[in-house]
Design a protein around this motif. Structure first.
Motif, PDB file in Angstrom:
ATOM      1  N   CYS A 179     -40.658  -1.806  48.132  1.00 39.29           N
ATOM      2  CA  CYS A 179     -39.424  -2.588  48.140  1.00 39.29           C
ATOM      3  C   CYS A 179     -39.805  -4.055  48.002  1.00 39.29           C
ATOM      4  N   SER A 180     -38.825  -4.916  47.886  1.00 35.57           N
ATOM      5  CA  SER A 180     -39.077  -6.339  47.645  1.00 35.57           C
ATOM      6  C   SER A 180     -39.572  -7.032  48.907  1.00 35.57           C
ATOM      7  N   PHE A 181     -40.421  -8.036  48.692  1.00 36.17           N
ATOM      8  CA  PHE A 181     -40.906  -8.872  49.787  1.00 36.17           C
ATOM      9  C   PHE A 181     -39.809  -9.883  50.108  1.00 36.17           C
ATOM     10  N   TRP A 182     -39.375  -9.903  51.387  1.00 40.25           N
ATOM     11  CA  TRP A 182     -38.247 -10.767  51.734  1.00 40.25           C
ATOM     12  C   TRP A 182     -38.659 -12.227  51.781  1.00 40.25           C
ATOM     13  N   GLU A 183     -37.909 -13.061  51.058  1.00 40.22           N
ATOM     14  CA  GLU A 183     -38.182 -14.495  51.014  1.00 40.22           C
ATOM     15  C   GLU A 183     -36.991 -15.293  51.513  1.00 40.22           C
ATOM     16  N   LEU A 187     -29.004 -10.997  53.637  1.00 38.85           N
ATOM     17  CA  LEU A 187     -29.287  -9.638  54.121  1.00 38.85           C
ATOM     18  C   LEU A 187     -28.023  -8.821  54.376  1.00 38.85           C
ATOM     19  N   ASP A 188     -26.873  -9.334  54.022  1.00 37.68           N
ATOM     20  CA  ASP A 188     -25.632  -8.631  54.302  1.00 37.68           C
ATOM     21  C   ASP A 188     -25.674  -7.209  53.758  1.00 37.68           C
ATOM     22  N   GLY A 189     -25.578  -6.248  54.683  1.00 37.11           N
ATOM     23  CA  GLY A 189     -25.562  -4.847  54.297  1.00 37.11           C
ATOM     24  C   GLY A 189     -26.902  -4.294  53.849  1.00 37.11           C
ATOM     25  N   LYS A 190     -27.985  -5.074  53.938  1.00 42.09           N
ATOM     26  CA  LYS A 190     -29.305  -4.649  53.465  1.00 42.09           C
ATOM     27  C   LYS A 190     -30.145  -4.095  54.608  1.00 42.09           C
ATOM     28  N   SER A 191     -31.212  -3.406  54.232  1.00 39.45           N
ATOM     29  CA  SER A 191     -32.182  -2.900  55.209  1.00 39.45           C
ATOM     30  C   SER A 191     -33.497  -3.628  55.023  1.00 39.45           C
ATOM     31  N   ILE A 192     -34.217  -3.834  56.127  1.00 40.32           N
ATOM     32  CA  ILE A 192     -35.502  -4.536  56.082  1.00 40.32           C
ATOM     33  C   ILE A 192     -36.436  -3.907  57.092  1.00 40.32           C
ATOM     34  N   ARG A 258     -43.550  -9.599  57.089  1.00 41.23           N
ATOM     35  CA  ARG A 258     -44.423  -9.579  58.267  1.00 41.23           C
ATOM     36  C   ARG A 258     -43.756 -10.338  59.408  1.00 41.23           C
ATOM     37  N   PRO A 259     -43.934  -9.899  60.638  1.00 42.55           N
ATOM     38  CA  PRO A 259     -43.328 -10.624  61.761  1.00 42.55           C
ATOM     39  C   PRO A 259     -43.728 -12.094  61.831  1.00 42.55           C
TER      40      PRO A 259
END
Length: 463
Positions: A179-183, A187-192, A258-259
């Motif tokens: 999946c994509s690396f969050w930048e 995030l509305d309605g998305k999963s991470i 990553r945290p």
């Protein structure tokens, strides 16, 4: 050059690349027996011995090689790094400055000199060295990473978080997800999913950002963590599912990160550190069970004196042994509880004279169990390891013992407290190091606490 000597040297390099250090050493020695002035063989043998931890032999071979090749910048740099590892600072600085004289356009040489400056509390000079390295190579990952630690220690967060991004370029625990690396996208309605940080303490420290991901609109937040953290992190508000490292993972997320990247992505400043505690909790049933096991009546103080031996600065952050805490035994009416796991755990079976110490380490199957013990304590005294992070995340009073040499950035500089954990008090070594003054201060504080009419309140079950 003698053909036989050169062939032995080439064979040695082949063995070295394959990780067969014993065979490589034999071949380097053969090359030197045939041609004692084979400088490259001497230099590589020095590097081999350093990798084996044989620092005295490594130094010998480096100096022999430098005598043969006095203008070889990399040799001086290797020697400087070795001297820094040995804390022979004057010799390290001489070697590093010689490297820069020979190769002034080397960003790695400037970055290495910066490390020495910072380690010896010459932070302004260290920062200048890092910035010189980055002027020569703006993408130099090691210089960026080194600068990040300096900036974060000084609470210069905006640039510090950006520079910390360089750490992923030499990450020892690479992870990737389908999946994509969050930048920082919406995030509305998305999963991470949050991937693993190498240290248990790092996971405990930075999992606090999960509620902020939910506040950004994330419909689902999952966490991949060490198996020993699964039950504990399940108590974190906002977590939907925990996955232990090594188990088969679903390919069902929109983003991952990553945290430790989250402070940067949330533009964390001193005033916006998410410091609400507790953000982790002990399980009520476990708390109740441990309440019946632990001693009754006295002040209960948990102890953790050693960290993971594989951590790069463990020799400085950990106490040499439990015996270093012997002065704490002078506090009357205190029941000590060993929270030590792994290295040093067996020392709890033979505590210092006069110290009533309950060795519960073998019963601590995971961090949820440790959390339940801590919930029944009045205070935790710990070196810089995961137990301290756990106590802080639980909101438990914790006295943290910190080294002078290469103290971790998150404890900042010159503070007796930390904005990350409001219940924590920091006890620092004086400049030059040494645990005796720290332990003396802790013993004095413990005596005062033990004689006070109102010791720290213990947590209620599940709190």
């Amino acid at each position: 050059m003698h053909t036989d000597s050169q062939q032995a040297y080439l064979d040695a390099n082949h063995h070295m690349a394959a990780g067969d250090f014993a065979a490589a050493e034999d071949c380097y020695l053969q090359a030197l027996a045939l041609q004692s002035w084979h400088a490259a063989a001497r230099a590589n043998l020095g590097f081999l011995k350093e990798q084996q931890g044989a620092n005295a032999e490594a130094e010998f071979h480096y100096r022999q090689a430098i005598a043969l090749m006095p203008d070889h910048a990399q040799l001086h740099q290797n020697l400087g790094a070795l001297m820094l590892k040995e804390k022979r600072f004057a010799e390290a600085e001489l070697a590093m400055r010689t490297t820069i004289e020979l190769e002034p356009e080397s960003p790695s040489a400037w970055s290495q000199l910066g490390v020495l400056m910072v380690c010896t509390h010459r932070e302004a000079e260290g920062e200048a060295c890092y910035r010189q390295a980055l002027a020569l190579d703006p993408q130099h990952a090691r210089a960026q990473f080194n600068l990040s630690y300096l900036l974060l220690r000084q609470a210069r967060f905006e640039e510090g978080w950006r520079m910390l991004e360089a750490r992923w370029q030499f990450d020892q625990f690479p992870l990737s997800f389908d999946c994509s690396f969050w930048e920082g996208e919406p995030l509305d309605g998305k999963s991470i999913v949050l991937g693993l940080e190498a240290g248990h303490g790092d996971m405990i420290h930075f999992c606090r950002y999960v509620p902020q991901l939910k506040a950004r609109g994330a419909a689902r937040v999952d966490v991949v963590c060490h198996p020993g953290l699964v039950r504990l992190l399940a108590t974190l508000p906002g977590v939907d599912q925990l996955h232990a490292l090594g188990e088969t993972l679903p390919a069902a997320w929109d983003y991952w990160t990553r945290p430790m990247r989250l402070p940067c992505l949330f533009h964390t400043a001193m005033s916006t550190i998410p410091a609400g505690v507790p953000y982790l909790h002990a399980e009520p049933d476990l708390v109740a069970r441990w309440r019946e096991v632990l001693p009754q009546g006295g002040l209960r103080v948990g102890l953790a004196w050693r960290g993971n031996v594989n951590f790069e600065n463990d020799a400085d952050r950990s106490l040499p042994s439990l015996m270093a805490l012997a002065p704490l035994a002078a506090a009357n009416g205190v029941d000590f509880v060993s929270l030590q796991k792994g290295p040093g755990e067996e020392e709890a079976l033979m505590p210092p004279s006069g110290m009533p110490l309950h060795a519960v380490g073998p019963q601590l199957a995971d961090f949820a169990e440790t959390a339940a013990v801590i919930a029944n304590l009045d205070l935790v005294i710990s070196v810089d390891t995961a137990v301290a992070h756990l106590a802080g995340a639980l909101g438990k009073p914790c006295w943290l013992l910190l080294p002078d040499y290469r103290c971790d950035w998150r404890w900042m500089a010159g503070r007796g407290d930390t904005p990350w954990y409001p219940s924590m008090r920091l006890f620092r070594q004086p400049h030059g190091g040494g645990w005796a003054p720290v332990i003396a201060d802790v013993a004095s504080a413990l005596l005062s606490l033990g004689s006070s009419a109102a010791p720290y309140p213990r947590s209620a079950p599940g709190q």
